[in-house]
Write a protein that holds these residues in place. Sequence first.
Motif, short mmCIF file in Angstrom:
data_model
loop_
_atom_site.label_atom_id
_atom_site.label_comp_id
_atom_site.label_asym_id
_atom_site.label_seq_id
_atom_site.Cartn_x
_atom_site.Cartn_y
_atom_site.Cartn_z
N PRO A 135 29.16 41.70 33.79
CA PRO A 135 29.33 40.53 33.50
C PRO A 135 28.10 39.69 32.86
O PRO A 135 28.52 38.47 32.32
N ASP A 155 34.51 38.35 32.89
CA ASP A 155 34.26 39.14 34.17
C ASP A 155 35.20 40.18 34.39
O ASP A 155 36.03 40.29 34.95
N LEU A 157 34.79 43.06 35.70
CA LEU A 157 34.86 43.93 36.95
C LEU A 157 34.99 43.02 37.98
O LEU A 157 35.07 43.59 39.37
N THR A 248 36.65 44.52 46.46
CA THR A 248 37.70 44.69 47.90
C THR A 248 38.66 45.84 47.69
O THR A 248 39.84 45.43 47.99
N HIS B 205 30.76 46.37 45.69
CA HIS B 205 30.66 47.33 46.68
C HIS B 205 29.16 47.76 46.35
O HIS B 205 28.74 49.08 46.08
N ILE B 254 26.41 32.87 39.96
CA ILE B 254 26.74 33.25 38.41
C ILE B 254 28.00 34.06 38.40
O ILE B 254 28.26 34.73 39.37
N PRO B 255 28.60 33.96 37.39
CA PRO B 255 30.02 34.51 37.47
C PRO B 255 29.77 36.01 37.44
O PRO B 255 28.83 36.62 36.88
N GLY B 256 30.71 36.73 38.00
CA GLY B 256 30.69 38.47 38.16
C GLY B 256 30.29 39.04 39.36
O GLY B 256 30.11 39.91 39.21
N SER B 258 31.19 39.54 41.93
CA SER B 258 32.35 40.59 42.76
C SER B 258 32.15 41.79 42.29
O SER B 258 32.84 42.79 42.95
N GLY B 259 31.58 41.92 41.14
CA GLY B 259 31.74 43.46 40.40
C GLY B 259 30.02 43.85 40.55
O GLY B 259 30.03 44.89 40.02
N TRP B 260 29.30 43.54 41.11
CA TRP B 260 27.96 43.75 41.12
C TRP B 260 27.70 44.85 42.01
O TRP B 260 28.18 44.81 43.26
N LEU B 261 26.91 45.95 41.43
CA LEU B 261 26.60 47.12 42.17
C LEU B 261 25.13 46.74 42.47
O LEU B 261 24.78 45.71 41.97
N PHE B 405 32.61 49.06 53.62
CA PHE B 405 32.47 47.40 53.14
C PHE B 405 33.48 46.65 53.95
O PHE B 405 33.79 45.74 53.27
N ASP B 409 33.79 43.12 52.19
CA ASP B 409 35.27 42.83 51.63
C ASP B 409 36.05 41.67 52.32
O ASP B 409 36.66 40.80 51.54
N ALA B 412 34.48 38.83 50.42
CA ALA B 412 34.97 38.73 48.99
C ALA B 412 36.49 38.37 49.02
O ALA B 412 37.07 37.70 48.18
N ASP B 413 37.12 38.72 50.02
CA ASP B 413 38.64 38.21 50.04
C ASP B 413 38.50 36.77 50.02
O ASP B 413 39.66 36.15 49.53
N VAL B 416 36.33 35.54 46.47
CA VAL B 416 36.97 36.06 45.35
C VAL B 416 38.55 35.65 45.20
O VAL B 416 39.27 35.47 44.31
N ASN B 417 39.09 36.62 46.09
CA ASN B 417 40.71 36.63 46.27
C ASN B 417 41.30 35.41 46.99
O ASN B 417 42.54 35.37 47.20
#
Lengths: 296, 439
Positions: A135, A155, A157, A248, B205, B254-256, B258-261, B405, B409, B412-413, B416-417
Amino acid sequence: MTGGSRLRSRLDSPRVLGIVLVAPAAILLLGLIAYPLLWGVWLSMTSATLGATGVFVGLQNYAVILADPVFRGAAMFSVLYTLLAEAGKLALGLALALILNQSFRGQRAARALMLLPWVAPTVLSALAWLWLLDPQFSAVSWLLVRMHLISRNLDFLGTPASARASLIVVNIWRGLPYFAIGYLAGLQSISKDLYEAAAIDGAAGWQAFRRITWPLLAPITTILVAFSSIFTLTDFQLIWTITRGGPTDATQVFTTLAYQRAIVAGQLGEGAAIAISPIVFMIVLAFFVVRSVREQ
Amino acid sequence: MLHPDRRRFLELSAAGLGAAGLAGALPGAAGAATASPFKPEKGATLQLLRWTGFVKNDDIIWAEHTKNFTAQTGVPVEIQELNWPDVTPKAALAAQVGSGPDIVMGWNDDPFIYPDKLLDMSDLAEYMGKQHGGYYDTARAYCYDPDVKRWVALPVGVTGNAVVYRQSWMREAGFESFPKDFPGFLKLAQGLKKIDHPCGFSLGHAVGDANSWTHLVLWGFGGKQTNPDNSIAINSSETANALEYARQLYEVMIPGVSGWLDPSNNQAFLAGQCSMTMNGISIWYVAKDQFPAMAPDIFHALPPYGPSKQHSIMNNFTSAYIFKYSKYPQAAKEYLRYMLDEAQAAPWVTGMRGYVTLALKGYAELPIWTSDPKITPYRDSMEVTRFDGYNGRPGRAPAQALDEFVIVDMFADVAVNKMTPKDAMRKAEARLMTIYKHT
C-alpha cells in the motif's frame, strides 16, 4: 544351472520382467504418495494434535469444518481462484503462444524471457509482488500516480475483493508461461498444409482459428487446464507469502487454512480434514487428464 | 525505595559480576558452573532451538556466550535458529516424535500444549527467581502449570511493544507530551492525520503487530476473550466499546493497514510515511544505525490506558523448556542458568538495546533501561504484559485463537469490512466457542 543363468532365464519371462521393471516406480508411488495420502485420510478422522496422537473420531472433523464459515469461505475462494486464474491463463497463454508462433526478430529471446515467471522460485516472485502490491511502496501505484491516473496509492491487499483479485492476477502471471509453452508446442505440431487447404477454400483468420487451430489444440488444452488446475487449487506459497490468508480470512484457500490449523495451531486432525477435502475436485480433474491421455 | 527483591538482586549481582569476570579472565577455571547446583552430565552435548534474533546483536551475543559456556563446561551446544513463528510447530513436532532439540526457546502457550513431555523446571525456575528478584505475574502464568503444580518452562522474557512516534510531528499536531489515555491517543491520531502524517497499526495477519495493539484496545476497555473458567466472554459491551474506538482510530490511519504483515509498519515508519505505530524497539534500533537523521526524532511511549485504568499489553512472551527425552537434563538446565545469569543476561539485553525485557524482576535495574530515555518504556514491558486469551487459562485453545487471528479479524471486520460491532463479536464468539470446545 548357475544362479546367474537361473535369474536370467526368469527375467526372460515377460511377466516377471514386467513386474521387476515396474516395481521401483510402484514402490516410490506407494511410499511417497499413497502412504502419506492414506495417512492423511486417517489423521482427518482422529483428534490428533501436534504433540498427541489422538483417538478415532469418525467424521467429526469434517462436520466441524463444514459448520465453520472460515472453511466455507476458503472453499469458495479456492474454487473462484482456480476458475478465474485458469480462464486468465488459458486466454492469455493462447494469445501469447499465437504471437510467439510468428516469425519476428528476437523471437528466440522473447520465448526464453517468457519462461521467467515460471522458472523463478515462487517465493521470490511472491516477495517481488508483495512489494508491487504494497500500500505504501507499490511501483504500480507510483507509476499511476505519476501518470495522474490516480491521486493516491491503490490498496491492493487491504480489502477482501482487491486482495482476492490481486492474488488471481499474480497467479495468472506466474502460470502464463506454462500455457504459452504448451500451446506453442501444440501450434507447431499443426501441419501448415491444413491452413493452405483452408486458404484455397477461402477460410482464413478467425475462421481458420476456429475450424482448424482450436479443435486441434483441444487435447492439449485438456491436459494444460487439468494439470494447471491441480497446481492452482493446491497453491500455497503465493498466498501465504503475500497475504497469509488475510485480510479477515478473505484469501484463505484449502492449503493455507490447512497449514494454519494443522501446523501453526497444531490441530492435525482438523487440518488434515481441510487438506483432504479438495480431493473431490482433484479426482474429477485427474479423470479428465487420464481420459485425455488415453484418447491421444 | 527499592523493592527488597531488587536490593537483594543488586547485592548478588555485584558479587556475581566479579565472579563472572574472573571466570571470563581464566577460561576453564571453576567459575559459575561449579557454583551452580546443576552439574552437566559427563560427555553431554546439547541442541538448542530458538528464534532468529530480531536485532542482529541478539544472535551474535547469544552465540558468544554459548561459546564461553562450552569453554567453561566442555559441553558443546548446537544452536538452531528459526523464524519466530516457525519455532512453535517445530517444537510441537519434536514433542510428538520424541526426538529433536534438548532445549527450546518457544513462545507464549507452548509449554501448556504438551506439559507432560517437558522436564520439571521447578528447581531451576525457583533458583533463578531467588537469585534475581522473582518473576512477574505473567511469567508465572505462562510457565507454572497449576494442574501439575510445577514449572514446565523457565521464563525468559518478552519482546516488548511500545508506541513508536515522531516527536516533531506529534508537536506539530498540537501535543507537547505523549497522551496517557485512550481519548488523548485518538485525538493525537486525528491531529496527525490533519497534518498529513497519519499513524498506522496493522489490521492484517501480522502475528505480532496486529495482535499487540488490538489486544491493548480490547483489554483497555475491559473486554476479554474468556473468563477464568475458559468460558467465552468476548461478546460484551466492553468489547463493543473497544471495537467502536478502533473504528474511529482506523479512520485516521494511513491507507492499507488491513493488508499489513509484520514488517510493513517498520518499513512505512522508516520511509517517513507513518508517524506513529506500535512496535518493539527494532525501528529505532535500525534507525540509529541506518537512518541517523531520523533517529533523534523517534521516541517511544508506554501505550495509553483505557477506561480500565490499567496498562495491559499483548507482548510475545518467550520461555525456555527442556524435553524429557533429553539425555542431558542437568547440562541443559545449567546452560539456561548460565545464559540468564547476570554476567550473560546483562550484556545480552544491553547489546540488544532492550529488545527483550527479561522476566526476572531484578533485571529491571539494568543500567541499559535508564541509559537513554527512549529505551526506558521497554523496561516495563513485563510489568504490563497480559497473557493471551486473558482472562482464561494458557493452553492450546488461546494459542489457536491467537494463531487464527480471531481478535484481530474481529477488529478488522468492524473497521475495514464495516460490520457492526455486534455482528463482529458474534462471529468471533462462534469461532472461539468452536476452538475452546475442540481443544
